[in-house]
Write a protein that holds these residues in place. Structure first.
Motif, short mmCIF file in Angstrom:
data_model
loop_
_atom_site.label_atom_id
_atom_site.label_comp_id
_atom_site.label_asym_id
_atom_site.label_seq_id
_atom_site.Cartn_x
_atom_site.Cartn_y
_atom_site.Cartn_z
N SER A 178 5.93 169.32 11.10
CA SER A 178 4.90 169.28 12.14
C SER A 178 5.28 168.25 13.19
O SER A 178 5.50 167.08 12.87
CB SER A 178 3.55 168.91 11.54
N LEU A 195 11.07 171.86 14.26
CA LEU A 195 10.05 172.87 13.97
C LEU A 195 10.61 173.98 13.09
O LEU A 195 9.91 174.53 12.23
CB LEU A 195 9.48 173.45 15.26
N GLU A 196 11.89 174.31 13.27
CA GLU A 196 12.54 175.33 12.45
C GLU A 196 12.66 174.91 10.98
O GLU A 196 12.89 175.74 10.11
CB GLU A 196 13.93 175.67 13.01
N GLN A 197 12.49 173.63 10.71
CA GLN A 197 12.55 173.12 9.34
C GLN A 197 11.14 172.97 8.75
O GLN A 197 10.93 172.28 7.75
CB GLN A 197 13.27 171.76 9.30
N ASN A 198 10.17 173.61 9.40
CA ASN A 198 8.76 173.60 8.95
C ASN A 198 8.16 172.19 8.94
O ASN A 198 7.37 171.85 8.07
CB ASN A 198 8.60 174.26 7.58
N LYS A 253 6.10 165.93 7.47
CA LYS A 253 6.47 166.96 6.51
C LYS A 253 5.25 167.72 6.05
O LYS A 253 4.18 167.20 5.90
CB LYS A 253 7.16 166.32 5.30
#
Length: 98
Positions: A42, A37-40, A98
């Motif tokens: 979903s 989630l920290e890497q955007n 992504k």
């Protein structure tokens, strides 16, 4: 070694047995999800790869038996997304978009 792994989540291959298991990081389900989630990305779902069925003391033999294998796989499918049972699986898989 086990105490260190349980408290840090880091496994370093023992110098006496480097072939046993490569260096690795262990994740709790919530921590694994957070990293993605920290890497955007979903989040879609977390899956137990082996799940709790690997705890069967005759797991490998039973997976070769057609009837027993079917029963074990059914149990795996039923429990693979249970957040309380995920830590019983030696491996987890995460699905993200992504």
């Amino acid at each position: 070694m086990c105490k260190k792994e349980l408290t840090t989540g880091v496994h370093n291959a023992p110098k006496d047995f480097p072939f046993l298991l490569a260096d690795a990081y262990y994740h709790k389900p919530a921590t694994l999800k957070t990293e993605f989630l920290e890497q955007n990305l979903s989040f879609i779902n977390l899956y137990a790869v082996e799940g709790m069925i690997w705890l069967d003391n005759e797991y490998f033999a039973n997976m070769l038996d057609k009837k027993k294998s079917k029963t074990l796989k059914s149990l795996q499918k039923l429990t693979q997304n249970d957040e309380y049972l995920l830590p019983f699986s030696p491996h987890m898989m995460i699905a993200v978009k992504k």
